[in-house]
Design an enzyme around this catalytic site. Sequence first.
Site, PDB file in Angstrom:
ATOM      1  NE  ARG A 283       7.485  -3.281   6.161  1.00  0.00           N
ATOM      2  CZ  ARG A 283       5.722  -2.414   5.879  1.00  0.00           C
ATOM      3  NH1 ARG A 283       5.036  -1.940   5.026  1.00  0.00           N
ATOM      4  NH2 ARG A 283       4.924  -3.170   7.167  1.00  0.00           N
TER       5      ARG A 283
ATOM      6  NE  ARG B 160       6.272  -1.066   9.484  1.00  0.00           N
ATOM      7  CZ  ARG B 160       5.001  -0.843   9.225  1.00  0.00           C
ATOM      8  NH1 ARG B 160       5.246  -0.012   8.254  1.00  0.00           N
ATOM      9  NH2 ARG B 160       4.085  -0.600   9.574  1.00  0.00           N
TER      10      ARG B 160
ATOM     11  NE  ARG C 119       2.103  -4.907  11.293  1.00  0.00           N
ATOM     12  CZ  ARG C 119       2.815  -4.766  10.028  1.00  0.00           C
ATOM     13  NH1 ARG C 119       4.320  -5.254  10.789  1.00  0.00           N
ATOM     14  NH2 ARG C 119       2.895  -4.026   9.036  1.00  0.00           N
TER      15      ARG C 119
ATOM     16  NE  ARG D  43      -4.340  -0.872   9.797  1.00  0.00           N
ATOM     17  CZ  ARG D  43      -2.779  -0.187   9.247  1.00  0.00           C
ATOM     18  NH1 ARG D  43      -3.228   0.886   8.783  1.00  0.00           N
ATOM     19  NH2 ARG D  43      -2.487  -0.970   9.078  1.00  0.00           N
TER      20      ARG D  43
ATOM     21  CE  LYS E  82      -2.082  -0.792   3.572  1.00  0.00           C
ATOM     22  NZ  LYS E  82      -1.573  -2.637   4.318  1.00  0.00           N
TER      23      LYS E  82
HETATM   24  P1  AMP Z   1       0.929   0.991   8.409  1.00  0.00           P
HETATM   25  O1  AMP Z   1       2.039   1.092   7.970  1.00  0.00           O
HETATM   26  O2  AMP Z   1      -0.546   0.736   7.482  1.00  0.00           O
HETATM   27  O3  AMP Z   1       0.919  -1.018   8.736  1.00  0.00           O
HETATM   28  O4  AMP Z   1       0.689   1.059  10.124  1.00  0.00           O
HETATM   29  C1  AMP Z   1       1.311   1.014  11.287  1.00  0.00           C
HETATM   30  C2  AMP Z   1       0.703   0.875  12.467  1.00  0.00           C
HETATM   31  O5  AMP Z   1      -0.084   2.319  13.348  1.00  0.00           O
HETATM   32  C3  AMP Z   1      -0.638  -0.258  13.006  1.00  0.00           C
HETATM   33  O6  AMP Z   1      -0.282  -1.891  12.594  1.00  0.00           O
HETATM   34  C4  AMP Z   1      -1.402   0.244  13.605  1.00  0.00           C
HETATM   35  O7  AMP Z   1      -0.926   0.635  14.729  1.00  0.00           O
HETATM   36  C5  AMP Z   1      -1.399   1.468  13.625  1.00  0.00           C
HETATM   37  N1  AMP Z   1      -1.765   2.551  12.848  1.00  0.00           N
HETATM   38  C6  AMP Z   1      -2.353   2.751  11.073  1.00  0.00           C
HETATM   39  N2  AMP Z   1      -3.103   3.534  10.745  1.00  0.00           N
HETATM   40  C7  AMP Z   1      -4.487   2.528  11.501  1.00  0.00           C
HETATM   41  C8  AMP Z   1      -5.864   3.086  11.161  1.00  0.00           C
HETATM   42  N3  AMP Z   1      -6.349   3.330  10.388  1.00  0.00           N
HETATM   43  N4  AMP Z   1      -5.922   2.716  12.334  1.00  0.00           N
HETATM   44  C9  AMP Z   1      -6.102   2.493  13.579  1.00  0.00           C
HETATM   45  N5  AMP Z   1      -4.069   2.202  13.745  1.00  0.00           N
HETATM   46  C10 AMP Z   1      -3.958   2.051  12.604  1.00  0.00           C
END
Ligand code: AMP
Length: 181
Positions: free
Chosen positions: A122, A128, A139, A83, A8
């Site tokens: 990654r 990360r 996740r 989400r 994404k």
């Molecule tokens: P991502 O980089 O999109 O994988 O997001 C990393 C982390 O940020 C996720 O595992 C959540 O802990 C938090 N996070 C990101 N987007 C959201 C969202 N829309 N709602 C809640 N938590 C989020």
Amino acid sequence: MGPPGAGKGTQAKGLVDRYGWVQLSTGDLFRMHTAKGTEVGVKVKAILARGELVPDEMTVAMVRARLREIPQGTRIVFDGFPRTVAQAEALDRLLAEFDRRVESAILLDVTRDEILARLLKRAADQGRVDDTPEVIGKRFDVYEVQTKPVLDFYEKRGQLRRVNGVGTVEAIATRLAEAAN
Ligand code: AMP
């Protein structure tokens, strides 16, 4: 839309580079808050490290703040948001405040095996904190339970488009651009 590791972020950046659209990545925003040690950052740090979702209210407030900075007439690529179904409902209300609307939700379709391989790569490249095998598993679970219903939400409205997320970054970008236009 898509599971963790579907590409994404990479693809959203590609659309920004190609078309001048603006990326709104809630994950990036949370990581920025965490790195800067803001009030939000302090609250969410442990949640991110566990691979759980930040509460909807805090997430939506952060999105609203970011939306204020984006000029009218600019197309936005949301990445990692919404989400949960509650976030998707909040997004409709939020966009209405800004005289905007959802055009489509695009799902990047990728097999689980492919994703695991990508995420572990990654982890090696970027370090990360949430790319350890344990947190990756968490996740995925969160995605299955909390985020998959969002796909149905957009499917029912006829707004869900599926794009094959396996291939070169460029090939997927072309498919995505077709789906988004
Ligand atoms: P991502 O980089 O999109 O994988 O997001 C990393 C982390 O940020 C996720 O595992 C959540 O802990 C938090 N996070 C990101 N987007 C959201 C969202 N829309 N709602 C809640 N938590 C989020």
